[in-house]
Design an enzyme around this catalytic site. Structure first.
Site, short mmCIF file in Angstrom:
data_model
loop_
_atom_site.label_atom_id
_atom_site.label_comp_id
_atom_site.label_asym_id
_atom_site.label_seq_id
_atom_site.Cartn_x
_atom_site.Cartn_y
_atom_site.Cartn_z
N ASN A 103 7.39 -2.06 2.26
CA ASN A 103 8.26 -1.97 1.40
C ASN A 103 9.87 -2.53 1.33
O ASN A 103 10.27 -2.37 2.57
CB ASN A 103 8.45 -0.36 1.04
CG ASN A 103 6.83 0.05 0.60
OD1 ASN A 103 6.21 -0.79 0.19
ND2 ASN A 103 6.77 1.17 0.88
N ASP A 105 12.14 -1.27 -0.51
CA ASP A 105 13.08 -0.12 -1.54
C ASP A 105 14.20 0.70 -0.50
O ASP A 105 14.70 1.68 -1.11
CB ASP A 105 12.14 0.72 -2.16
CG ASP A 105 10.86 1.47 -1.27
OD1 ASP A 105 9.93 1.87 -1.99
OD2 ASP A 105 11.26 2.02 -0.01
N HIS A 120 8.84 -6.83 5.31
CA HIS A 120 9.25 -7.72 4.28
C HIS A 120 11.06 -7.84 3.95
O HIS A 120 11.15 -8.06 2.66
CB HIS A 120 8.30 -7.32 2.96
CG HIS A 120 6.96 -7.86 3.03
ND1 HIS A 120 6.08 -7.05 2.52
CD2 HIS A 120 6.28 -8.37 4.01
CE1 HIS A 120 4.72 -7.58 2.94
NE2 HIS A 120 4.95 -8.28 3.90
N ASN A 215 -4.57 7.59 0.50
CA ASN A 215 -4.78 6.88 -0.50
C ASN A 215 -5.45 7.37 -1.43
O ASN A 215 -6.71 7.73 -1.23
CB ASN A 215 -5.11 5.20 -0.05
CG ASN A 215 -4.83 3.94 -1.02
OD1 ASN A 215 -5.07 4.62 -2.14
ND2 ASN A 215 -4.60 3.08 -0.68
N ALA A 234 0.07 10.28 -1.91
CA ALA A 234 1.00 10.49 -0.67
C ALA A 234 1.56 11.58 -0.52
O ALA A 234 1.63 12.54 0.46
CB ALA A 234 1.90 9.14 -0.54
N1 APR Z 1 -0.02 7.62 -3.25
C1 APR Z 1 -0.63 6.70 -2.20
N2 APR Z 1 -0.95 5.62 -2.29
C2 APR Z 1 -1.13 5.06 -3.64
C3 APR Z 1 -0.51 6.08 -4.84
C4 APR Z 1 -0.03 7.33 -4.23
N3 APR Z 1 0.54 8.14 -5.27
N4 APR Z 1 -0.54 5.22 -5.96
C5 APR Z 1 -1.06 4.03 -5.60
N5 APR Z 1 -1.40 3.93 -4.28
C6 APR Z 1 -2.02 2.80 -3.38
C7 APR Z 1 -3.18 2.12 -4.26
O1 APR Z 1 -4.50 2.74 -4.18
C8 APR Z 1 -2.98 0.96 -3.54
O2 APR Z 1 -3.90 1.07 -2.28
O3 APR Z 1 -1.12 2.07 -3.21
C9 APR Z 1 -1.54 0.84 -3.10
C10 APR Z 1 -0.70 -0.20 -3.50
O4 APR Z 1 -1.11 -1.47 -3.26
P1 APR Z 1 -0.28 -2.83 -3.56
O5 APR Z 1 0.43 -2.77 -4.82
O6 APR Z 1 -1.23 -3.96 -3.15
O7 APR Z 1 0.81 -2.47 -2.38
P2 APR Z 1 0.86 -3.24 -0.89
O8 APR Z 1 -0.36 -2.85 -0.35
O9 APR Z 1 1.92 -2.59 -0.07
O10 APR Z 1 1.20 -4.67 -1.16
C11 APR Z 1 1.78 -5.37 -0.02
O11 APR Z 1 2.13 -7.21 -1.58
O12 APR Z 1 3.09 -8.29 -3.17
C12 APR Z 1 3.34 -7.97 -1.91
O13 APR Z 1 5.34 -7.78 -0.78
C13 APR Z 1 4.73 -7.13 -1.59
O14 APR Z 1 4.72 -5.59 0.29
C14 APR Z 1 3.99 -5.83 -0.87
C15 APR Z 1 2.53 -6.38 -0.49
#
Ligand code: APR
Length: 248
Positions: A103, A105, A120, A215, A234
């Site tokens: 992240n 953020d 990132h 998750n 989370a």
């Molecule tokens: N608590 C925990 N997990 C959650 C929640 C929640 N409230 N809501 C959603 N999720 C989970 C979803 O089930 C999913 O597995 O968070 C995950 C989000 O997945 P992505 O959007 O693919 O995020 P991420 O894995 O961090 O993406 C990796 O992709 O676009 C690039 O650079 C960007 O860092 C990012 C990378």
């Protein structure tokens, strides 16, 4: 949420001498920042191509319009949530060595985590591509895009990693090192879709780590490296894990 798995996870974490966390967009969803994938995912509304490095150089204005909306207008004032805060408390109590996050953020730092490896980069830093002068968002006029450097008029880019851009070497090296040493990795809120970041839990597993995953849905990790799957959001899971871990 399975109470038996929760007790197991707490037991493993109490015994561990070297625990790290690996976080993705899901840990910030309850802070109001949507995930990239899945329902109401950012990439359902915006084209990820606008955050390709080549596209940015060719079309800085179009790319900056998306960047401003996504990372500064909407999410600029997000606050850390219970999940970020529990990780910071675990670090303070010696139960967590570091956070490796995908992240940008800054919410782990806002929650008080001291050792955060940002795979990132971070949206709170910007850099001039010509003279490498660094800026913070408040110093940049985002109503006048694309922003240009006050010193040399060069193009300014957010200091987070675009698609097609290399991972910051320091963050990469420290993350791989931590994954090699980890006895336990708490993976929170990631689909495991994006490499090389998603290699980190696999690397830790190859070095003997136990993987605890938080998750609400299955991810690429769940049926490949996860040992203890804590199904849920989370904040809910980390809040319960904290009660288990810190109870006297
Ligand atoms: N608590 C925990 N997990 C959650 C929640 C929640 N409230 N809501 C959603 N999720 C989970 C979803 O089930 C999913 O597995 O968070 C995950 C989000 O997945 P992505 O959007 O693919 O995020 P991420 O894995 O961090 O993406 C990796 O992709 O676009 C690039 O650079 C960007 O860092 C990012 C990378």
């Amino acid at each position: 949420m399975d109470e038996i798995q929760l007790h197991k996870a707490a037991e493993v974490l109490r015994r561990s001498k070297y625990t790290i966390a690996f976080t993705g967009a899901g840990i910030s969803v309850e802070s109001g920042i949507p995930p990239f994938r899945g329902k109401n995912g950012i990439w359902n509304k915006y084209d990820p191509a606008t955050l390709e490095l080549g596209f940015f150089y060719e079309n800085p204005l179009e790319s900056w319009n998306v960047i401003k909306q996504l990372f500064y207008d909407f999410f600029g004032n997000a606050e850390s949530n219970t999940a970020h805060q529990v990780l910071a408390e675990m670090e303070e109590k010696g139960l967590l060595k570091s956070v490796i996050t995908q992240n940008i953020d800054n919410l782990h730092q806002q929650a008080g985590s001291k050792v955060v490896h940002e795979f990132h980069g971070n949206s709170q830093k910007m850099v001039c591509l010509q003279c490498r002068t660094y800026y913070i968002p408040v110093d940049i006029d985002l109503d006048n895009l694309p922003p240009r450097c006050a010193k040399c008029d060069g193009l300014i880019k957010p200091d987070f990693i675009f698609f097609g851009e290399g991972i910051p070497p320091d963050a990469y090296q420290k993350s791989v090192e931590a994954a090699s040493l980890a006895e336990v990795v708490v993976v929170i809120g990631s689909t495991g879709e994006v490499m090389p970041a998603a290699q980190i839990p696999y690397h830790a597993k190859q070095h003997g780590a136990t993987i605890i995953e938080v998750n609400p849905e299955l991810s690429n990790f769940t049926n490949s490296v996860t040992d203890i799957f804590l199904e849920g959001k989370a904040t809910e899971i980390m809040g319960k894990l904290k009660d288990e871990l810190f109870k006297v």
